[in-house]
Design an enzyme around this catalytic site. Structure first.
Site, PDB file in Angstrom:
ATOM      1  N   ASP A  22       0.891  -1.167   0.000  1.00 38.26           N
ATOM      2  CA  ASP A  22       0.000   0.000   0.000  1.00 38.26           C
ATOM      3  C   ASP A  22       0.922   1.208   0.000  1.00 38.26           C
ATOM      4  OD1 ASP A  22      -1.572   2.182   0.639  1.00 38.26           O
ATOM      5  OD2 ASP A  22      -2.819   1.084   2.059  1.00 38.26           O
ATOM      6  N   TYR A  48      -6.466  15.536  -7.749  1.00 36.24           N
ATOM      7  CA  TYR A  48      -5.761  14.673  -8.706  1.00 36.24           C
ATOM      8  C   TYR A  48      -4.751  15.506  -9.505  1.00 36.24           C
ATOM      9  CZ  TYR A  48      -5.107  11.188 -12.443  1.00 36.24           C
ATOM     10  OH  TYR A  48      -4.568  10.283 -13.336  1.00 36.24           O
ATOM     11  N   VAL A  67      -7.141   6.032 -21.165  1.00 37.53           N
ATOM     12  CA  VAL A  67      -7.063   4.576 -21.331  1.00 37.53           C
ATOM     13  C   VAL A  67      -8.284   3.877 -20.744  1.00 37.53           C
ATOM     14  CG1 VAL A  67      -5.714   2.534 -20.681  1.00 37.53           C
ATOM     15  CG2 VAL A  67      -4.544   4.647 -21.307  1.00 37.53           C
TER      16      VAL A  67
HETATM   17  P1  NAP Z   1      -6.999   1.854 -12.141  1.00 35.85           P
HETATM   18  O1  NAP Z   1      -7.514   0.863 -13.116  1.00 35.85           O
HETATM   19  O2  NAP Z   1      -7.952   2.610 -11.277  1.00 35.85           O
HETATM   20  O3  NAP Z   1      -5.891   1.127 -11.217  1.00 35.85           O
HETATM   21  C1  NAP Z   1      -5.309   1.820 -10.160  1.00 35.85           C
HETATM   22  C2  NAP Z   1      -4.406   0.854  -9.415  1.00 35.85           C
HETATM   23  O4  NAP Z   1      -3.817   1.595  -8.330  1.00 35.85           O
HETATM   24  C3  NAP Z   1      -5.146  -0.339  -8.797  1.00 35.85           C
HETATM   25  O5  NAP Z   1      -4.329  -1.468  -8.893  1.00 35.85           O
HETATM   26  C4  NAP Z   1      -5.292   0.092  -7.336  1.00 35.85           C
HETATM   27  O6  NAP Z   1      -5.386  -1.004  -6.433  1.00 35.85           O
HETATM   28  C5  NAP Z   1      -3.966   0.821  -7.156  1.00 35.85           C
HETATM   29  N1  NAP Z   1      -3.924   1.632  -5.943  1.00 35.85           N
HETATM   30  C6  NAP Z   1      -4.729   2.655  -5.567  1.00 35.85           C
HETATM   31  N2  NAP Z   1      -4.353   3.109  -4.352  1.00 35.85           N
HETATM   32  C7  NAP Z   1      -3.282   2.364  -3.979  1.00 35.85           C
HETATM   33  C8  NAP Z   1      -2.437   2.358  -2.834  1.00 35.85           C
HETATM   34  N3  NAP Z   1      -2.625   3.190  -1.796  1.00 35.85           N
HETATM   35  N4  NAP Z   1      -1.416   1.470  -2.784  1.00 35.85           N
HETATM   36  C9  NAP Z   1      -1.197   0.606  -3.810  1.00 35.85           C
HETATM   37  N5  NAP Z   1      -1.989   0.539  -4.901  1.00 35.85           N
HETATM   38  C10 NAP Z   1      -3.004   1.427  -4.977  1.00 35.85           C
HETATM   39  O7  NAP Z   1      -6.140   2.991 -12.873  1.00 35.85           O
HETATM   40  P2  NAP Z   1      -5.343   2.969 -14.276  1.00 35.85           P
HETATM   41  O8  NAP Z   1      -6.200   3.586 -15.295  1.00 35.85           O
HETATM   42  O9  NAP Z   1      -4.742   1.642 -14.505  1.00 35.85           O
HETATM   43  O10 NAP Z   1      -4.212   4.057 -13.936  1.00 35.85           O
HETATM   44  C11 NAP Z   1      -2.850   3.709 -13.738  1.00 35.85           C
HETATM   45  C12 NAP Z   1      -2.058   5.007 -13.698  1.00 35.85           C
HETATM   46  O11 NAP Z   1      -2.250   5.741 -14.917  1.00 35.85           O
HETATM   47  C13 NAP Z   1      -2.450   5.955 -12.573  1.00 35.85           C
HETATM   48  O12 NAP Z   1      -1.297   6.551 -12.046  1.00 35.85           O
HETATM   49  C14 NAP Z   1      -3.300   6.993 -13.266  1.00 35.85           C
HETATM   50  O13 NAP Z   1      -3.300   8.235 -12.581  1.00 35.85           O
HETATM   51  C15 NAP Z   1      -2.617   7.082 -14.614  1.00 35.85           C
HETATM   52  N6  NAP Z   1      -3.469   7.611 -15.691  1.00 35.85           N
HETATM   53  C16 NAP Z   1      -4.544   6.887 -16.129  1.00 35.85           C
HETATM   54  C17 NAP Z   1      -5.313   7.408 -17.170  1.00 35.85           C
HETATM   55  C18 NAP Z   1      -6.492   6.669 -17.730  1.00 35.85           C
HETATM   56  O14 NAP Z   1      -7.154   7.173 -18.663  1.00 35.85           O
HETATM   57  N7  NAP Z   1      -6.812   5.469 -17.240  1.00 35.85           N
HETATM   58  C19 NAP Z   1      -4.992   8.663 -17.727  1.00 35.85           C
HETATM   59  C20 NAP Z   1      -3.887   9.354 -17.250  1.00 35.85           C
HETATM   60  C21 NAP Z   1      -3.126   8.811 -16.228  1.00 35.85           C
HETATM   61  P3  NAP Z   1      -6.808  -1.524  -5.814  1.00 35.85           P
HETATM   62  O15 NAP Z   1      -7.337  -2.552  -6.774  1.00 35.85           O
HETATM   63  O16 NAP Z   1      -6.407  -2.090  -4.494  1.00 35.85           O
HETATM   64  O17 NAP Z   1      -7.701  -0.333  -5.695  1.00 35.85           O
END
Ligand code: NAP
Length: 230
Positions: free
Chosen positions: A57, A153, A186
């Site tokens: 975490d 954010y 994404v």
């Molecule tokens: P996601 O599907 O919501 O996945 C987020 C991940 O972060 C999950 O595995 C979650 O675990 C984990 N997490 C959250 N809080 C945590 C903590 N305290 N300790 C450890 N793990 C934690 O998001 P995603 O779309 O894959 O995003 C991945 C990255 O890309 C992020 O940094 C996000 O800001 C960035 N991003 C995404 C987009 C987009 O369009 N998706 C755009 C720009 C940037 P749990 O399952 O336990 O919650």
């Protein structure tokens, strides 16, 4: 040759999990970290390659310390550190009214988490004379396009980019390359079903930065393998 050892945060789903798959496919030994390791076990079952699971975490200092102890004692190296863990909990909020708890929780996870992971593992990279650090950031952290949306954010990602620049400064000349990247919009739990990019497309620039040659960039911000404005 000993395979490179990569640690990926927030890796039980979404872009983080895709990054684990892609690094393992490249022959790296990957430590998939997740808050809840039971979720990670299901994810790993479908991955081909050398993948270990460890609880993490990023908002919990004791959890980071436990991972550091495990890596130092059992693995002795960390060549690649990709930090994808993040939360997005203030959609529709305004900077003028966002509450302290939301701000704190977001910055603790999205900004201090990656910073404390750097403090835990970059000294080991420096000792070993090799490191690639990838901070998964967002265009939401870009100052030039910033409006009044998702204030905590946005703030957390702008500050993460500042951490990238400072850690790159602290590691200059040590073959530890530190960069931020934006995956684009994404299709994940965070991005939602309307997002145009696949997980593979979202992970691509992170994989490129995780495998940079020794003369690659450091202290930059990239999308689609190209520099972005801060
Ligand atoms: P996601 O599907 O919501 O996945 C987020 C991940 O972060 C999950 O595995 C979650 O675990 C984990 N997490 C959250 N809080 C945590 C903590 N305290 N300790 C450890 N793990 C934690 O998001 P995603 O779309 O894959 O995003 C991945 C990255 O890309 C992020 O940094 C996000 O800001 C960035 N991003 C995404 C987009 C987009 O369009 N998706 C755009 C720009 C940037 P749990 O399952 O336990 O919650």
């Amino acid at each position: 040759m000993t395979p490179k050892l990569a640690i990926v945060t927030g890796a039980n789903r979404g872009i983080g999990l895709q990054i684990v798959k892609d690094l393992a496919r490249k022959g790296m030994r990957v430590v998939l970290t997740a808050r809840d390791t039971s979720k990670a076990k299901a994810a790993v079952a479908a991955i081909q390659g050398d993948v270990l699971i460890h609880q993490l975490d990023v908002a919990d200092a004791a959890s980071i310390a436990a991972l550091k102890r495990f890596v130092e004692r059992e693995l002795g190296r960390c060549d690649v550190l990709v930090k994808g863990a993040a939360i997005y909990i203030d959609e529709g909020r305004s900077i003028l009214t966002v509450d302290t708890d939301t701000l704190r929780k977001t910055v603790e996870t999205n900004t201090f988490g990656p910073l404390f992971m750097c403090q835990a593992f970059v000294p080991l990279m420096i000792r070993n004379g090799y490191g690639r650090v990838v901070n998964v950031s967002s265009e939401s952290g870009q100052l030039q396009h910033m409006g009044d949306s998702t204030p905590s954010y946005n703030l957390s990602k702008t500050a993460l980019n500042a951490i990238t620049v400072m850690v790159a400064g602290a590691t200059r000349g040590k073959n530890v390359l530190v960069n931020s990247m934006c995956p684009g919009w994404v299709h994940s739990d965070m991005g939602g079903p309307m997002a145009p990019r696949s997980l593979e497309e979202g992970a691509d620039t992170a994989i490129w930065l995780a495998t940079l040659p020794d003369d690659g960039p450091s202290g930059g911000f990239f999308r689609d393998r190209k520099p972005m404005d801060w």
